[in-house]
Design an enzyme around this catalytic site. Structure first.
Site, PDB file in Angstrom:
ATOM      1  N   LYS A 175       0.867  -1.192   0.000  1.00  0.00           N
ATOM      2  CA  LYS A 175       0.000   0.000   0.000  1.00  0.00           C
ATOM      3  C   LYS A 175       0.896   1.232   0.000  1.00  0.00           C
ATOM      4  O   LYS A 175       1.289   1.728   1.041  1.00  0.00           O
ATOM      5  CB  LYS A 175      -0.890  -0.034   1.247  1.00  0.00           C
ATOM      6  CG  LYS A 175      -2.277   0.538   1.076  1.00  0.00           C
ATOM      7  CD  LYS A 175      -2.333   1.944   0.512  1.00  0.00           C
ATOM      8  CE  LYS A 175      -2.176   3.024   1.548  1.00  0.00           C
ATOM      9  NZ  LYS A 175      -1.966   4.360   0.958  1.00  0.00           N
ATOM     10  N   GLU A 178      -0.932   7.417  -1.266  1.00  0.00           N
ATOM     11  CA  GLU A 178      -1.908   7.809  -2.300  1.00  0.00           C
ATOM     12  C   GLU A 178      -1.354   8.924  -3.186  1.00  0.00           C
ATOM     13  O   GLU A 178      -1.869   9.164  -4.278  1.00  0.00           O
ATOM     14  CB  GLU A 178      -3.235   8.254  -1.668  1.00  0.00           C
ATOM     15  CG  GLU A 178      -3.144   9.362  -0.632  1.00  0.00           C
ATOM     16  CD  GLU A 178      -2.887   8.826   0.779  1.00  0.00           C
ATOM     17  OE1 GLU A 178      -2.069   7.900   0.940  1.00  0.00           O
ATOM     18  OE2 GLU A 178      -3.505   9.349   1.724  1.00  0.00           O
ATOM     19  N   GLY A 228       5.969   5.898   7.969  1.00  0.00           N
ATOM     20  CA  GLY A 228       5.176   7.108   7.786  1.00  0.00           C
ATOM     21  C   GLY A 228       5.213   7.950   9.045  1.00  0.00           C
ATOM     22  O   GLY A 228       6.150   7.863   9.850  1.00  0.00           O
ATOM     23  N   GLY A 229       4.179   8.748   9.224  1.00  0.00           N
ATOM     24  CA  GLY A 229       4.158   9.713  10.314  1.00  0.00           C
ATOM     25  C   GLY A 229       3.792   9.083  11.660  1.00  0.00           C
ATOM     26  O   GLY A 229       3.183   8.011  11.725  1.00  0.00           O
ATOM     27  N   GLU A 231       1.613  10.006  14.027  1.00  0.00           N
ATOM     28  CA  GLU A 231       0.193   9.856  14.365  1.00  0.00           C
ATOM     29  C   GLU A 231      -0.397   8.621  13.690  1.00  0.00           C
ATOM     30  O   GLU A 231      -1.143   7.854  14.303  1.00  0.00           O
ATOM     31  CB  GLU A 231      -0.599  11.101  13.939  1.00  0.00           C
ATOM     32  CG  GLU A 231      -0.464  12.261  14.904  1.00  0.00           C
ATOM     33  CD  GLU A 231      -0.682  11.870  16.369  1.00  0.00           C
ATOM     34  OE1 GLU A 231      -1.596  11.076  16.649  1.00  0.00           O
ATOM     35  OE2 GLU A 231       0.081  12.351  17.225  1.00  0.00           O
ATOM     36  N   THR A 232      -0.050   8.425  12.403  1.00  0.00           N
ATOM     37  CA  THR A 232      -0.557   7.237  11.693  1.00  0.00           C
ATOM     38  C   THR A 232      -0.005   5.977  12.351  1.00  0.00           C
ATOM     39  O   THR A 232      -0.731   4.987  12.529  1.00  0.00           O
ATOM     40  CB  THR A 232      -0.155   7.271  10.201  1.00  0.00           C
ATOM     41  OG1 THR A 232      -0.295   8.595   9.710  1.00  0.00           O
ATOM     42  CG2 THR A 232      -0.999   6.333   9.385  1.00  0.00           C
ATOM     43  N   GLY A 233       1.261   6.023  12.729  1.00  0.00           N
ATOM     44  CA  GLY A 233       1.881   4.864  13.383  1.00  0.00           C
ATOM     45  C   GLY A 233       1.158   4.504  14.669  1.00  0.00           C
ATOM     46  O   GLY A 233       0.899   3.323  14.950  1.00  0.00           O
ATOM     47  N   GLU A 250       8.351   2.472  11.275  1.00  0.00           N
ATOM     48  CA  GLU A 250       9.453   3.403  10.949  1.00  0.00           C
ATOM     49  C   GLU A 250       8.818   4.776  10.854  1.00  0.00           C
ATOM     50  O   GLU A 250       8.155   5.089   9.861  1.00  0.00           O
ATOM     51  CB  GLU A 250      10.077   3.044   9.595  1.00  0.00           C
ATOM     52  CG  GLU A 250      10.810   1.733   9.564  1.00  0.00           C
ATOM     53  CD  GLU A 250      12.113   1.768  10.333  1.00  0.00           C
ATOM     54  OE1 GLU A 250      12.644   2.865  10.571  1.00  0.00           O
ATOM     55  OE2 GLU A 250      12.575   0.693  10.712  1.00  0.00           O
ATOM     56  N   CYS A 284      13.239  11.614   6.388  1.00  0.00           N
ATOM     57  CA  CYS A 284      12.959  11.296   7.796  1.00  0.00           C
ATOM     58  C   CYS A 284      14.179  11.566   8.677  1.00  0.00           C
ATOM     59  O   CYS A 284      14.050  11.936   9.831  1.00  0.00           O
ATOM     60  CB  CYS A 284      12.511   9.845   7.936  1.00  0.00           C
ATOM     61  SG  CYS A 284      13.663   8.701   7.183  1.00  0.00           S
ATOM     62  N   GLU A 381       8.196  17.579  13.804  1.00  0.00           N
ATOM     63  CA  GLU A 381       8.802  17.341  12.495  1.00  0.00           C
ATOM     64  C   GLU A 381       8.067  18.211  11.463  1.00  0.00           C
ATOM     65  O   GLU A 381       6.919  17.925  11.125  1.00  0.00           O
ATOM     66  CB  GLU A 381       8.625  15.852  12.158  1.00  0.00           C
ATOM     67  CG  GLU A 381       9.369  15.404  10.948  1.00  0.00           C
ATOM     68  CD  GLU A 381       9.019  13.966  10.576  1.00  0.00           C
ATOM     69  OE1 GLU A 381       7.834  13.598  10.637  1.00  0.00           O
ATOM     70  OE2 GLU A 381       9.942  13.225  10.199  1.00  0.00           O
TER      71      GLU A 381
HETATM   72  P1  NAD Z   1       1.577   9.225   6.569  1.00  0.00           P
HETATM   73  O1  NAD Z   1       1.623   8.640   7.926  1.00  0.00           O
HETATM   74  O2  NAD Z   1       0.613  10.328   6.298  1.00  0.00           O
HETATM   75  O3  NAD Z   1       1.260   8.117   5.474  1.00  0.00           O
HETATM   76  C1  NAD Z   1       2.070   6.984   5.313  1.00  0.00           C
HETATM   77  C2  NAD Z   1       1.261   5.860   4.701  1.00  0.00           C
HETATM   78  O4  NAD Z   1       0.249   5.466   5.612  1.00  0.00           O
HETATM   79  C3  NAD Z   1       0.534   6.233   3.410  1.00  0.00           C
HETATM   80  O5  NAD Z   1       0.593   5.143   2.520  1.00  0.00           O
HETATM   81  C4  NAD Z   1      -0.894   6.450   3.881  1.00  0.00           C
HETATM   82  O6  NAD Z   1      -1.864   6.232   2.884  1.00  0.00           O
HETATM   83  C5  NAD Z   1      -0.991   5.387   4.967  1.00  0.00           C
HETATM   84  N1  NAD Z   1      -2.056   5.595   5.957  1.00  0.00           N
HETATM   85  C6  NAD Z   1      -2.636   6.745   6.346  1.00  0.00           C
HETATM   86  N2  NAD Z   1      -3.567   6.504   7.301  1.00  0.00           N
HETATM   87  C7  NAD Z   1      -3.555   5.171   7.530  1.00  0.00           C
HETATM   88  C8  NAD Z   1      -4.267   4.304   8.410  1.00  0.00           C
HETATM   89  N3  NAD Z   1      -5.170   4.761   9.260  1.00  0.00           N
HETATM   90  N4  NAD Z   1      -3.992   2.991   8.376  1.00  0.00           N
HETATM   91  C9  NAD Z   1      -3.069   2.493   7.533  1.00  0.00           C
HETATM   92  N5  NAD Z   1      -2.347   3.261   6.680  1.00  0.00           N
HETATM   93  C10 NAD Z   1      -2.586   4.587   6.679  1.00  0.00           C
HETATM   94  O7  NAD Z   1       3.073   9.667   6.236  1.00  0.00           O
HETATM   95  P2  NAD Z   1       3.592  10.458   4.965  1.00  0.00           P
HETATM   96  O8  NAD Z   1       3.167  11.888   5.121  1.00  0.00           O
HETATM   97  O9  NAD Z   1       3.242   9.715   3.733  1.00  0.00           O
HETATM   98  O10 NAD Z   1       5.179  10.325   5.128  1.00  0.00           O
HETATM   99  C11 NAD Z   1       5.962  11.216   5.849  1.00  0.00           C
HETATM  100  C12 NAD Z   1       6.362  10.616   7.169  1.00  0.00           C
HETATM  101  O11 NAD Z   1       7.074   9.394   6.968  1.00  0.00           O
HETATM  102  C13 NAD Z   1       7.305  11.506   7.942  1.00  0.00           C
HETATM  103  O12 NAD Z   1       6.900  11.553   9.281  1.00  0.00           O
HETATM  104  C14 NAD Z   1       8.651  10.793   7.815  1.00  0.00           C
HETATM  105  O13 NAD Z   1       9.544  11.072   8.851  1.00  0.00           O
HETATM  106  C15 NAD Z   1       8.229   9.367   7.807  1.00  0.00           C
HETATM  107  N6  NAD Z   1       9.284   8.527   7.234  1.00  0.00           N
HETATM  108  C16 NAD Z   1      10.022   7.735   8.078  1.00  0.00           C
HETATM  109  C17 NAD Z   1      11.061   6.963   7.571  1.00  0.00           C
HETATM  110  C18 NAD Z   1      11.913   6.098   8.471  1.00  0.00           C
HETATM  111  O14 NAD Z   1      12.747   5.369   7.957  1.00  0.00           O
HETATM  112  N7  NAD Z   1      11.750   6.143   9.780  1.00  0.00           N
HETATM  113  C19 NAD Z   1      11.327   6.990   6.200  1.00  0.00           C
HETATM  114  C20 NAD Z   1      10.557   7.802   5.376  1.00  0.00           C
HETATM  115  C21 NAD Z   1       9.533   8.566   5.905  1.00  0.00           C
END
Ligand code: NAD
Length: 497
Positions: A175, A178, A228-229, A231-233, A250, A284, A381
């Site tokens: 996934k 988007e 990802g971010g 809050e989503t994590g 991550e 990140c 961030e």
């Molecule tokens: P995001 O959390 O908005 O989205 C990440 C992914 O999660 C997307 O595919 C999104 O569609 C999906 N998503 C959103 N809501 C969800 C839910 N409820 N359940 C399951 N999946 C869901 O993050 P972003 O804005 O795409 O990416 C930026 C973030 O990623 C930054 O915080 C960055 O630091 C982090 N990041 C971390 C690393 C690392 O190695 N630690 C690497 C790259 C990016």
């Protein structure tokens, strides 16, 4: 205009409700393609197909050697088609073409690295000394793995998950963000063309908020690996808890870049620019917090401002361009609001900080001086080209060192950081005390597929890359085989004594 389709049950297909979403080119805001917008019904179908393949299908029955060879072929294809893939990545992200080309090289290295790890999934003999017993551990794939990735390094982040998950024999549901589905879609085509069992790969496109809960709550999903971010994590961890599935996270970072007065300043300053302004700060591990010894602060800041003002921001396809656009209008607004709030909270804006006129979501390299940990821009961030400057001081060398470490560790995150000093002992002392998953000494940003990557504290759990990045996708099973079965004799058997 073509539409990127989902891949479910070995077939490219539209979303069940026929919905599609436009995909923007962030450098001018135009729509360059469309992508199917998966619904929860599509997600359910993908889970069922992945489950069936894992429980009864072929992929996990192939040998790990065969799977490794397929990963190697995937790496070759990626390199052969680098121009096309890099172009798609630039169109989705607004990142410079040169960077996207380097990313494809890195992605191929990840597939090659895990191809080389094919022999690492074997187990071990536990106790060769017990007579008549063969006791050993073996590794097995975890099962159905949902792999969720962000928009900043779309294909690279996918590769860190896809290569080890497939080598281990799992069924995957990919996934991508988007905002940036194109290269992951391209990768899926390469995977199946190069021999990955099609049923072992599902691709869902569209908003995570629509299909995320279906994927993360499902009892038929064994693992969620998410980048990802924060809050989503957090929300993924919560929704996965109902089925106690394995969760690897991550997340973000707020990464300190510490410069001591004895450092090689030209190198430290030059790298401080790369640390924060590479990919317009949408990294990140970006070195967004400069923590500099007070005695050299002015010299460092003046030089940083001079250099930052000369960074060429613009058309990602122009070879002269050094950094491209931010991912979206919404993201640029967020970055800009952090800068505005910082100024309201007392930071001094030295350069940048203005939204430029014209099309595309560009934002200039921005430096904020006189920052401290009470400011939102220092502890959150902002994920843009915004450098905050803090200083450390003290009456003695030891005090200064302790202060630098305390400031650098004063964050809920713990992803990466750097220390610059000519004193090797100090470099080691500081590196060991910084609570971040990667520490660079007199450098910034390099990473290699052989070394683990991941965060401490709220930057996440688990590790990607390296042997641990493969172990994430493996279960370990202990098999105790008594070759000469005998009575245990624990309970008395009076009738037969
Ligand atoms: P995001 O959390 O908005 O989205 C990440 C992914 O999660 C997307 O595919 C999104 O569609 C999906 N998503 C959103 N809501 C969800 C839910 N409820 N359940 C399951 N999946 C869901 O993050 P972003 O804005 O795409 O990416 C930026 C973030 O990623 C930054 O915080 C960055 O630091 C982090 N990041 C971390 C690393 C690392 O190695 N630690 C690497 C790259 C990016």
């Amino acid at each position: 205009m073509s539409t990127l389709q989902l891949f479910i049950d070995s077939t490219f297909c539209d979303a069940e409700n026929g919905e599609t979403t436009p995909i923007e080119y962030p450098a001018d805001g135009s729509i360059h393609t469309r992508a199917a917008e998966a619904s929860s019904k599509d997600a359910e179908r993908a889970i069922a197909a992945a489950r069936k393949e894992f429980d009864y299908g072929k992929w996990r029955q192939t040998t790990v050697g065969e799977r490794g060879e397929i990963l190697r072929k995937v790496a070759s294809r990626l390199l052969a088609e680098k121009d096309t893939i890099a172009r798609l990545e630039t169109l989705d992200t607004g990142k410079t073409l040169a960077e996207c080309e380097m990313d494809v090289d890195d992605v191929a290295s990840v597939f090659n690295y895990y191809a080389d790890q094919a022999s690492a999934t074997i187990g071990r003999v536990v106790d060769p000394s017990t007579p008549g017993v063969s006791s050993r551990t073996i590794t097995e794939p975890v099962g159905v793995c949902v792999l969720i990735t962000p928009w900043n390094y779309p294909l690279l982040q996918a590769s860190w998950k896809v290569a080890p998950a497939l080598l281990a024999g799992n069924s995957i549901i990919l996934k991508p963000s988007e905002l940036t589905p194109s290269t992951t879609h391209y990768l899926v085509k390469i995977l199946v063309e190069e021999g990955v069992e099609p049923a072992a790969v599902q691709l869902l496109l569209g908003a995570g908020s629509n299909i995320g809960p279906t994927l993360t709550e499902s009892p038929d999903v064994d693992m969620v690996s998410f980048t990802g971010g924060l809050e989503t994590g957090r929300s993924i961890m919560k929704s996965a808890s109902g089925t106690v599935k394995r969760v690897a996270l991550e997340l973000g970072g707020k990464n300190p870049n510490v410069i001591f007065a004895d450092a090689d300043l030209p190198a430290a300053i030059d790298n401080a620019l790369t640390a924060i302004f590479l990919d317009s700060g949408q990294v990140c591990s970006a070195g967004a917090r400069l923590i500099v010894e007070e005695s050299i602060r002015q010299e460092v800041v003046d030089e940083l401002v001079r250099r930052a003002q000369q960074i060429r921001v613009g058309d990602p396809f122009d070879q002269e361009t050094e950094t491209g656009a931010l991912i979206s209008a919404g993201h640029r607004e967020k970055v800009h609001s952090y800068v505005q709030r910082a100024v309201e909270q007392g930071a001094k804006l030295l350069c940048g900080g203005q939204v430029p006129e014209g099309a595309g979501y560009f934002y200039p390299p921005t430096i904020l001086d006189e920052c401290d940990q009470t400011m939102d821009c220092v502890h959150d961030e902002s994920f843009g080209p915004v450098l905050t400057v803090e200083t450390f001081d003290g009456g003695s060398e030891a005090e200064r060192e302790a202060n630098a470490i305390a400031i650098a560790n004063d964050t809920i995150y713990g992803l990466a950081g750097a220390v610059w000093t000519a004193d090797a002992s100090r470099a080691e002392r500081v590196a060991r005390q910084l609570r971040h998953g990667t520490i660079w000494i007199n450098d910034y940003h390099p990473y290699v597929p052989q070394a683990e990557w991941g965060g401490m504290k709220q930057s996440g759990n688990g590790r990607e890359l390296g042997p641990t990045g493969l172990a994430e996708y493996l279960e370990i099973k202990h098999i105790w085989h008594n070759i000469q079965p005998a009575k245990a004799g624990w309970f008395a058997d009076p009738d037969n004594s």
